[in-house]
Motif scaffolding. Structure first.
Motif, PDB file in Angstrom:
ATOM      1  N   ALA A 285      39.882  42.504  50.092  1.00 34.08           N
ATOM      2  CA  ALA A 285      39.022  43.141  49.711  1.00 34.08           C
ATOM      3  C   ALA A 285      39.229  42.909  47.890  1.00 34.08           C
ATOM      4  O   ALA A 285      38.355  42.764  47.120  1.00 34.08           O
ATOM      5  CB  ALA A 285      38.815  44.511  49.673  1.00 34.08           C
ATOM      6  N   ASP A 286      40.674  42.560  48.017  1.00 34.40           N
ATOM      7  CA  ASP A 286      41.296  43.051  46.177  1.00 34.40           C
ATOM      8  C   ASP A 286      42.328  41.901  45.252  1.00 34.40           C
ATOM      9  O   ASP A 286      41.682  41.935  44.458  1.00 34.40           O
ATOM     10  CB  ASP A 286      42.018  44.656  46.342  1.00 34.40           C
ATOM     11  CG  ASP A 286      41.262  45.494  46.413  1.00 34.40           C
ATOM     12  OD1 ASP A 286      40.054  45.898  46.167  1.00 34.40           O
ATOM     13  OD2 ASP A 286      42.183  47.065  46.715  1.00 34.40           O
TER      14      ASP A 286
ATOM     15  N   ARG B  38      47.062  33.635  43.616  1.00 38.72           N
ATOM     16  CA  ARG B  38      45.993  34.453  45.220  1.00 38.72           C
ATOM     17  C   ARG B  38      46.378  35.568  44.701  1.00 38.72           C
ATOM     18  O   ARG B  38      45.108  36.375  45.634  1.00 38.72           O
ATOM     19  CB  ARG B  38      45.518  34.172  46.407  1.00 38.72           C
ATOM     20  CG  ARG B  38      45.248  33.014  46.199  1.00 38.72           C
ATOM     21  CD  ARG B  38      43.797  32.524  45.939  1.00 38.72           C
ATOM     22  NE  ARG B  38      43.848  30.577  46.534  1.00 38.72           N
ATOM     23  CZ  ARG B  38      42.253  30.171  46.077  1.00 38.72           C
ATOM     24  NH1 ARG B  38      41.266  31.168  45.784  1.00 38.72           N
ATOM     25  NH2 ARG B  38      42.769  28.408  46.162  1.00 38.72           N
ATOM     26  N   GLY B  39      46.702  36.332  43.943  1.00 40.79           N
ATOM     27  CA  GLY B  39      46.750  37.778  43.299  1.00 40.79           C
ATOM     28  C   GLY B  39      47.526  37.853  42.236  1.00 40.79           C
ATOM     29  O   GLY B  39      47.897  37.053  41.306  1.00 40.79           O
ATOM     30  N   THR B  40      48.251  39.368  41.916  1.00 38.52           N
ATOM     31  CA  THR B  40      48.406  39.286  40.407  1.00 38.52           C
ATOM     32  C   THR B  40      50.712  40.558  41.150  1.00 38.52           C
ATOM     33  O   THR B  40      49.812  40.834  42.185  1.00 38.52           O
ATOM     34  CB  THR B  40      47.607  39.946  40.266  1.00 38.52           C
ATOM     35  OG1 THR B  40      48.042  41.638  40.544  1.00 38.52           O
ATOM     36  CG2 THR B  40      46.883  39.466  39.251  1.00 38.52           C
TER      37      THR B  40
ATOM     38  N   LEU C 200      46.981  36.578  49.567  1.00 41.41           N
ATOM     39  CA  LEU C 200      48.357  35.588  50.424  1.00 41.41           C
ATOM     40  C   LEU C 200      48.404  34.652  50.330  1.00 41.41           C
ATOM     41  O   LEU C 200      46.485  34.603  49.875  1.00 41.41           O
ATOM     42  CB  LEU C 200      48.030  36.457  51.834  1.00 41.41           C
ATOM     43  CG  LEU C 200      48.275  38.064  51.778  1.00 41.41           C
ATOM     44  CD1 LEU C 200      47.716  37.937  53.352  1.00 41.41           C
ATOM     45  CD2 LEU C 200      49.799  38.099  52.240  1.00 41.41           C
ATOM     46  N   VAL C 201      48.816  34.107  50.983  1.00 42.72           N
ATOM     47  CA  VAL C 201      48.495  31.563  51.087  1.00 42.72           C
ATOM     48  C   VAL C 201      49.440  31.842  52.520  1.00 42.72           C
ATOM     49  O   VAL C 201      50.200  32.628  53.026  1.00 42.72           O
ATOM     50  CB  VAL C 201      49.093  31.442  49.766  1.00 42.72           C
ATOM     51  CG1 VAL C 201      48.712  31.371  48.695  1.00 42.72           C
ATOM     52  CG2 VAL C 201      50.766  31.742  49.923  1.00 42.72           C
TER      53      VAL C 201
ATOM     54  N   TYR D 191      43.565  31.228  41.228  1.00 38.00           N
ATOM     55  CA  TYR D 191      42.791  30.432  41.616  1.00 38.00           C
ATOM     56  C   TYR D 191      41.168  31.267  42.574  1.00 38.00           C
ATOM     57  O   TYR D 191      40.640  30.455  43.210  1.00 38.00           O
ATOM     58  CB  TYR D 191      44.191  29.816  42.149  1.00 38.00           C
ATOM     59  CG  TYR D 191      44.450  27.964  42.078  1.00 38.00           C
ATOM     60  CD1 TYR D 191      43.867  27.661  40.500  1.00 38.00           C
ATOM     61  CD2 TYR D 191      45.400  27.926  42.552  1.00 38.00           C
ATOM     62  CE1 TYR D 191      44.575  26.158  40.335  1.00 38.00           C
ATOM     63  CE2 TYR D 191      46.384  26.967  41.230  1.00 38.00           C
ATOM     64  CZ  TYR D 191      46.001  26.513  40.546  1.00 38.00           C
ATOM     65  OH  TYR D 191      47.047  25.539  39.430  1.00 38.00           O
ATOM     66  N   GLY D 192      40.907  32.345  42.300  1.00 38.56           N
ATOM     67  CA  GLY D 192      40.333  32.962  43.345  1.00 38.56           C
ATOM     68  C   GLY D 192      40.965  33.448  44.615  1.00 38.56           C
ATOM     69  O   GLY D 192      42.276  33.960  43.994  1.00 38.56           O
ATOM     70  N   THR D 193      40.529  34.266  44.943  1.00 42.52           N
ATOM     71  CA  THR D 193      40.613  35.183  45.829  1.00 42.52           C
ATOM     72  C   THR D 193      41.311  35.277  47.308  1.00 42.52           C
ATOM     73  O   THR D 193      41.177  34.191  47.627  1.00 42.52           O
ATOM     74  CB  THR D 193      39.526  35.766  45.968  1.00 42.52           C
ATOM     75  OG1 THR D 193      38.255  35.729  47.165  1.00 42.52           O
ATOM     76  CG2 THR D 193      39.119  36.653  44.816  1.00 42.52           C
ATOM     77  N   THR D 194      41.800  36.242  48.116  1.00 40.91           N
ATOM     78  CA  THR D 194      42.665  35.464  49.153  1.00 40.91           C
ATOM     79  C   THR D 194      41.952  35.194  50.334  1.00 40.91           C
ATOM     80  O   THR D 194      41.645  33.976  51.125  1.00 40.91           O
ATOM     81  CB  THR D 194      43.673  36.141  49.356  1.00 40.91           C
ATOM     82  OG1 THR D 194      44.434  36.723  48.462  1.00 40.91           O
ATOM     83  CG2 THR D 194      44.122  36.584  50.978  1.00 40.91           C
ATOM     84  N   HIS D 195      40.430  35.876  50.407  1.00 41.91           N
ATOM     85  CA  HIS D 195      39.443  35.939  50.792  1.00 41.91           C
ATOM     86  C   HIS D 195      39.136  34.456  50.994  1.00 41.91           C
ATOM     87  O   HIS D 195      39.200  33.905  52.154  1.00 41.91           O
ATOM     88  CB  HIS D 195      38.804  36.845  51.090  1.00 41.91           C
ATOM     89  CG  HIS D 195      37.595  36.717  52.029  1.00 41.91           C
ATOM     90  ND1 HIS D 195      36.093  36.679  51.874  1.00 41.91           N
ATOM     91  CD2 HIS D 195      37.365  37.503  53.486  1.00 41.91           C
ATOM     92  CE1 HIS D 195      35.210  36.252  52.867  1.00 41.91           C
ATOM     93  NE2 HIS D 195      36.248  36.366  53.658  1.00 41.91           N
TER      94      HIS D 195
END
Length: 191
Positions: free
Chosen positions: A143-144, A54-56, A62-63, A149-153
């Protein structure tokens, strides 16, 4: 660690698995039974860094983690004993690929009585534990942050929607998502 866990399970009974976030909306395994459940002494928190899913590394997302304290409403799945080794091996590849979680047996309370279930918890001593984050930091991550697997949002939104579909409310998560929507709307007005 997987071999140790399977030894603890013993192979005599079906296995229960506790889901508190993505395991609710994407278990990725067959199960014989699913029930709502509550765990006391642990709570769901969006406080684990995700640098792949969910990020780089440059923009961590966050998860959810299961942290000590409070209580958590989720879902337990019953895996028939003859399928446990296969299911748990796949589950281990999914949840334990980086070894960040502390798998443990937790007592889960269901409408049919208590069960012991495998749950993936996080220590506050883990380098992946975020500690306290400001509202501005959550808004920035929502937002970023985006990973394979996609965004945290989207992950947080899917979790909330899945919880609600099971009749489970999570006021803290709903507040975070509302906060993120306010931030996204503000950014759109400024653009």
């Amino acid at each position: 660690m997987l071999a140790h866990f399977l030894h603890q399970w013993g192979g005599k009974d079906d296995l229960w698995v506790f889901g508190y976030a993505s395991l609710i909306w994407r278990p990725d395994f067959e199960f014989a039974e699913r029930q709502r459940a509550t765990v006391h002494g642990w709570h769901r928190a969006l406080k684990m860094w995700s640098r792949i899913n969910r990020g780089t590394p440059e923009c961590p997302g966050l998860v959810f983690a299961l942290l000590s304290g409070g209580s958590c409403h989720g879902v337990v799945y019953r895996i028939p004993k003859h399928e446990v080794r296969e299911v748990v091996a796949r589950l281990w590849l999914r949840e334990m690929v980086t070894g960040v979680y502390d798998p443990r047996w937790l007592r889960c309370h269901t409408g049919k009585g208590p069960v012991q279930a495998l749950a993936f918890t996080l220590s506050r001593r883990s380098p992946n534990y975020t500690g306290e984050l400001s509202e501005a930091r959550y808004r920035q991550i929502f937002a970023d942050a985006c990973g394979r697997y996609g965004t945290t949002h989207d992950y947080a939104r899917q979790t909330l929607e899945s919880l609600q579909s099971h009749g489970i409310s999570d006021a803290a998560l709903a507040r975070l998502l509302k906060l993120s929507q306010a931030g996204l709307a503000s950014d759109a007005r400024e653009a």
